[in-house]
Write a protein that holds these residues in place. Structure first.
Motif, PDB file in Angstrom:
ATOM      1  N   SER A  92       1.367  -6.043  -7.657  1.00 48.73           N
ATOM      2  CA  SER A  92       0.462  -5.716  -8.772  1.00 48.73           C
ATOM      3  C   SER A  92       1.161  -6.117 -10.070  1.00 48.73           C
ATOM      4  N   TYR A 121      -0.873  -2.856 -14.926  1.00 49.24           N
ATOM      5  CA  TYR A 121      -0.530  -1.442 -14.771  1.00 49.24           C
ATOM      6  C   TYR A 121      -0.355  -0.808 -16.155  1.00 49.24           C
ATOM      7  N   HIS A 137       5.677   3.301  -5.856  1.00 53.53           N
ATOM      8  CA  HIS A 137       5.065   2.804  -4.616  1.00 53.53           C
ATOM      9  C   HIS A 137       5.638   3.445  -3.378  1.00 53.53           C
ATOM     10  N   THR A 151     -13.805   6.525  -3.939  1.00 54.77           N
ATOM     11  CA  THR A 151     -14.085   7.241  -2.694  1.00 54.77           C
ATOM     12  C   THR A 151     -15.351   8.081  -2.837  1.00 54.77           C
ATOM     13  N   GLY A 200      -5.795  -7.525  -8.787  1.00 51.42           N
ATOM     14  CA  GLY A 200      -4.877  -8.422  -9.497  1.00 51.42           C
ATOM     15  C   GLY A 200      -3.529  -8.512  -8.810  1.00 51.42           C
ATOM     16  N   CYS A 216      -4.413  -1.099  -1.911  1.00 53.52           N
ATOM     17  CA  CYS A 216      -4.568   0.305  -2.306  1.00 53.52           C
ATOM     18  C   CYS A 216      -3.750   1.219  -1.380  1.00 53.52           C
ATOM     19  N   SER A 235      -8.731   7.633   1.960  1.00 57.03           N
ATOM     20  CA  SER A 235     -10.107   7.338   1.546  1.00 57.03           C
ATOM     21  C   SER A 235     -11.022   7.178   2.765  1.00 57.03           C
TER      22      SER A 235
HETATM   23  C1  HEM Z   1     -13.292   3.533  -1.447  1.00 53.30           C
HETATM   24  C2  HEM Z   1     -12.165   3.981  -1.971  1.00 53.30           C
HETATM   25  C3  HEM Z   1     -11.108   3.145  -2.647  1.00 53.30           C
HETATM   26  C4  HEM Z   1     -11.138   1.842  -3.045  1.00 53.30           C
HETATM   27  C5  HEM Z   1     -12.293   0.827  -2.912  1.00 53.30           C
HETATM   28  C6  HEM Z   1      -9.855   1.552  -3.655  1.00 53.30           C
HETATM   29  C7  HEM Z   1      -9.484   0.299  -4.132  1.00 53.30           C
HETATM   30  C8  HEM Z   1      -8.271   0.046  -4.744  1.00 53.30           C
HETATM   31  C9  HEM Z   1      -7.842  -1.250  -5.188  1.00 53.30           C
HETATM   32  C10 HEM Z   1      -8.623  -2.545  -5.027  1.00 53.30           C
HETATM   33  C11 HEM Z   1      -6.625  -1.094  -5.764  1.00 53.30           C
HETATM   34  C12 HEM Z   1      -5.743  -2.191  -6.340  1.00 53.30           C
HETATM   35  C13 HEM Z   1      -6.071  -2.485  -7.750  1.00 53.30           C
HETATM   36  C14 HEM Z   1      -5.166  -3.592  -8.248  1.00 53.30           C
HETATM   37  O1  HEM Z   1      -3.957  -3.505  -8.036  1.00 53.30           O
HETATM   38  O2  HEM Z   1      -5.663  -4.557  -8.813  1.00 53.30           O
HETATM   39  C15 HEM Z   1      -6.281   0.300  -5.679  1.00 53.30           C
HETATM   40  C16 HEM Z   1      -5.128   0.848  -6.196  1.00 53.30           C
HETATM   41  C17 HEM Z   1      -4.804   2.178  -6.093  1.00 53.30           C
HETATM   42  N1  HEM Z   1      -5.471   3.130  -5.367  1.00 53.30           N
HETATM   43 FE1  HEM Z   1      -7.200   2.899  -4.409  1.00 53.30          FE
HETATM   44  N2  HEM Z   1      -9.081   2.684  -3.629  1.00 53.30           N
HETATM   45  C18 HEM Z   1      -9.803   3.681  -3.020  1.00 53.30           C
HETATM   46  C19 HEM Z   1      -9.383   4.975  -2.752  1.00 53.30           C
HETATM   47  C20 HEM Z   1      -8.172   5.512  -3.141  1.00 53.30           C
HETATM   48  C21 HEM Z   1      -7.704   6.858  -2.826  1.00 53.30           C
HETATM   49  C22 HEM Z   1      -8.435   7.898  -1.974  1.00 53.30           C
HETATM   50  C23 HEM Z   1      -6.491   6.997  -3.431  1.00 53.30           C
HETATM   51  C24 HEM Z   1      -5.561   8.180  -3.405  1.00 53.30           C
HETATM   52  C25 HEM Z   1      -5.462   9.023  -2.404  1.00 53.30           C
HETATM   53  C26 HEM Z   1      -6.200   5.753  -4.130  1.00 53.30           C
HETATM   54  C27 HEM Z   1      -5.074   5.514  -4.888  1.00 53.30           C
HETATM   55  C28 HEM Z   1      -4.783   4.322  -5.490  1.00 53.30           C
HETATM   56  C29 HEM Z   1      -3.622   4.119  -6.352  1.00 53.30           C
HETATM   57  C30 HEM Z   1      -2.597   5.170  -6.771  1.00 53.30           C
HETATM   58  C31 HEM Z   1      -3.636   2.780  -6.738  1.00 53.30           C
HETATM   59  C32 HEM Z   1      -2.638   2.049  -7.639  1.00 53.30           C
HETATM   60  C33 HEM Z   1      -1.554   1.505  -6.780  1.00 53.30           C
HETATM   61  C34 HEM Z   1      -0.604   0.641  -7.534  1.00 53.30           C
HETATM   62  O3  HEM Z   1      -0.026   1.104  -8.476  1.00 53.30           O
HETATM   63  O4  HEM Z   1      -0.417  -0.503  -7.132  1.00 53.30           O
HETATM   64  N3  HEM Z   1      -7.228   4.880  -3.911  1.00 53.30           N
HETATM   65  N4  HEM Z   1      -7.278   0.983  -5.038  1.00 53.30           N
END
Ligand code: HEM
Length: 594
Positions: free
Chosen positions: A142, A147, A193, A363, A429, A534, A540
């Motif tokens: 990422s 960020y 992470h 979610t 990204g 993610c 989720s």
């Molecule tokens: C349908 C549900 C979800 C979708 C579609 C989704 C999708 C994504 C995507 C695409 C990213 C990456 C964004 C990027 O780096 O450009 C992301 C990052 C993240 N998601 Fe999810 N997410 C979902 C549910 C969740 C849940 C339930 C949690 C926590 C329990 C969560 C925690 C995070 C966190 C903390 C990041 C940032 C990670 C990082 O710093 O690289 N997400 N999510």
């Protein structure tokens, strides 16, 4: 087709050029503008238009030669833009959905394109072959800039906090990137992470799911529904708030919400204004989004004081994870680790706020929309109920079901996957901070931003099965992800591509219908992919499967509208929201109904 598009675009530019010249001539005649000023203005417009025509032509030419040639890796073709330096900022901000779809496809196929944007190039990667290379690449992570952007604009991280993130170019893996020279205690990216993955992929993802299930039941019990119909103004909102509270509680514990009874309402008010924050509207121009953001952070900080005062090691539950004050080992570890690395409460609350929003913002709408699809289709509802009832005859047996058991239900899983396919339009990204990344025939230069939007691969009807157009790609089809053993036309991939894409035959499931995502790498990417994927995806999925089954098993719902339109306003931020309220009536099912 591509040539025709190009001719039409050139005709439009010529028309625009002609009209602009005429208007300027009329302006000159009516206003008192000096001839020199006009001549300069006209020359600039001439130059811009000619440049644009030229850029369009070279884009078309290089597109055709690039896409047909298999020479070594090179930069993707450069997308034309009208105004140098600004690049495509105006069209991409004004209508992101349309602009991304145009730049991400050519002659009906998804492509990889270099888009000029504010003096830089953004690499829009949408063809499946290149996405698959991204998934496997080991130096992509990422981008820290993205960020920092979200921490600053969306979650209000103070400047002193952002500096710590800015200094870290060592990446999210235990081994620092080659070429990086960051002290171990300053490796914030890795520390974050490592905690995400340890807590949400290991055994704690099960304990978090158990807490979620208990909290969900309690949230619905507190509504006091029985077997008499009750009107609901907006079923989406009613479900979203309850699922959101249960999910927040499962990670952050009950104290945060008990101390701040309006937290969830405020969170969803904040969610409504996120698109303004992301577009960078300053506080003086639009104070309301900032106000609600600050209020939420204040509520989080109030909870810190209470948890610090009351928590002792004895508060940790028998599973070694949950506790009534901090909520989980995930939060306790963050508090300790980030405080030790110099985070004060303002910095911690921005970080925690980001996680609370990230967990629920996709979610919660996914599960609510999945239920709307189910309850508006009585045949689908009946089929799903039969599937659930057969596996879990009583409400209690469903309540104690493990996520592995739920994952064996093909229709339930297919509804989960199809909801995310149809409704997730998220930008993902990535970048390679220290070296160029070679992605098959394309190259992503060092430290440049690569981006895709799941909307394009998720709606590629040259790949997905529509059963010969019976189930168009823009429509919800609950069975899209199921392979029926005696139906060669079934399964998510078009029948004619299936043999090529599916390496491990899904016949391993014998004579029963089976849910599958086999062969969908690079095509179904709601959670992103590769190293920056993610980290909350397992939680989720558990939450979506469990809540959907819980609603179908325990409630009868009658929707009082046939409308289900999803707004495009949040395009790029994830799963969409309905563009309208969904009035309904609801009642609890009894054993007799089952
Ligand atoms: C349908 C549900 C979800 C979708 C579609 C989704 C999708 C994504 C995507 C695409 C990213 C990456 C964004 C990027 O780096 O450009 C992301 C990052 C993240 N998601 Fe999810 N997410 C979902 C549910 C969740 C849940 C339930 C949690 C926590 C329990 C969560 C925690 C995070 C966190 C903390 C990041 C940032 C990670 C990082 O710093 O690289 N997400 N999510």
């Amino acid at each position: 087709m591509a040539l025709l598009d190009e001719c039409l675009a050139l005709a439009r530019v010529a028309g625009f050029y002609y009209i602009t010249r005429k208007l300027i001539a009329i302006g000159l005649a009516t206003a008192n503008v000096s001839f020199t000023t006009l001549a300069v203005a006209l020359s600039c417009i001439n130059a811009l238009l000619l440049n644009y025509v030229w850029e369009r032509r070279s884009y078309g030419r290089s597109r055709r030669t690039h896409d047909e040639s298999d020479q070594g890796p090179r930069l993707p073709p450069r997308y034309p833009c009208m105004i140098p330096f600004l690049g495509n900022v105006i069209p991409f901000l004004a209508d992101s959905a349309n602009s991304i779809r145009k730049a991400g496809s050519y002659a009906g196929n998804l492509v990889t394109t270099r888009v000029p944007f504010l003096g830089k190039d953004v690499y829009l990667i949408h063809d499946r072959e290149t996405i698959r290379k991204v998934i496997k690449h080991q130096t992509l992570s990422s981008p820290m800039d993205l960020y920092i952007f979200s921490l600053k604009y969306m979650f209000g991280m103070p400047k002193r906090g952002l500096d710590a993130y800015r200094k870290d170019d060592s990446g999210p893996l235990s081994k620092p990137y080659h070429g990086s020279n960051v002290a171990p205690q300053d490796r914030i990216d890795y520390m974050l992470h490592e905690n995400f993955i340890r807590q949400w992929s290991g055994p704690h993802h099960s304990t978090t799911t158990q807490r979620f299930k208990r909290a969900l039941v309690a949230r619905f019990d507190s509504v006091g529904l029985d077997n008499q119909w009750e009107p609901v103004d907006d079923l989406y909102d009613m479900m979203a708030k309850r699922v959101s509270a249960a999910l927040t509680e499962s990670i952050f514990g009950p104290s945060l919400l008990r101390l701040n009874p309006n937290f969830i309402d405020d969170l969803w008010k904040y969610d409504d204004v996120v698109p303004y924050l992301v577009r960078g509207f300053p506080r003086w121009l639009m104070p309301a989004p900032y106000r609600i953001r600050d209020q939420l952070r204040g509520q989080i900080e109030k909870w810190y004081a209470y948890a610090r005062e009351n928590f002792t090691a004895d508060s940790i539950e028998a599973d070694g994870d949950g506790d009534p004050y901090w909520g989980s080992e995930f939060v306790r570890h963050f508090q300790k680790m980030l405080s030790e690395s110099g985070h004060d409460d303002a910095m911690l609350s921005a970080q925690d706020f980001g996680t609370i929003w990230a967990a629920g913002s996709n979610t919660v709408p996914s599960v609510s929309i999945a239920c709307l699809h189910i309850f508006r289709d009585p045949v689908l509802l009946q089929r799903l109920r039969s599937e659930i009832d057969e596996a879990f005859p009583t409400a209690e047996s469903l309540a104690s079901a493990s996520h592995q058991q739920l994952q064996k239900l093909p229709l339930l899983c297919s509804i989960f996957a199809e909801t995310l396919r149809l409704h997730t339009k998220v930008f993902f990204g990535f970048s390679s901070p220290h070296e160029d990344a070679i992605l098959g025939r394309y190259q992503l230069p060092k430290a440049q931003l690569g981006l895709w939007n799941s909307d394009l691969p998720h709606n590629d009807d040259t790949f997905w099965n529509t059963k010969g157009g019976q189930h168009p790609i823009k429509m919800f089809w609950a069975d899209r992800f199921i392979v029926y053993p005696n139906d060669p036309e079934s399964g998510p991939i078009r029948a004619d591509l299936r043999k090529r894409e599916v390496k491990v035959a899904d016949e391993k499931n014998g004579s029963k219908p089976a849910f599958t995502t086999e062969g969908l790498d690079g095509a179904w990417v709601p959670y992103g992919a590769g190293i920056p994927i993610c980290p909350g995806r397992l939680i989720s999925k558990n939450v979506i499967l469990h809540t959907t089954a819980f609603m179908v098993k325990n409630f009868d719902v009658e929707l009082l509208t046939n409308r289900l339109e999803i707004s495009n306003w949040r395009y790029g931020l994830g799963v969409g929201r309905p563009a309208h309220v969904v009035p309904a009536r609801i009642k609890r099912r009894t054993e007799k109904d089952g």
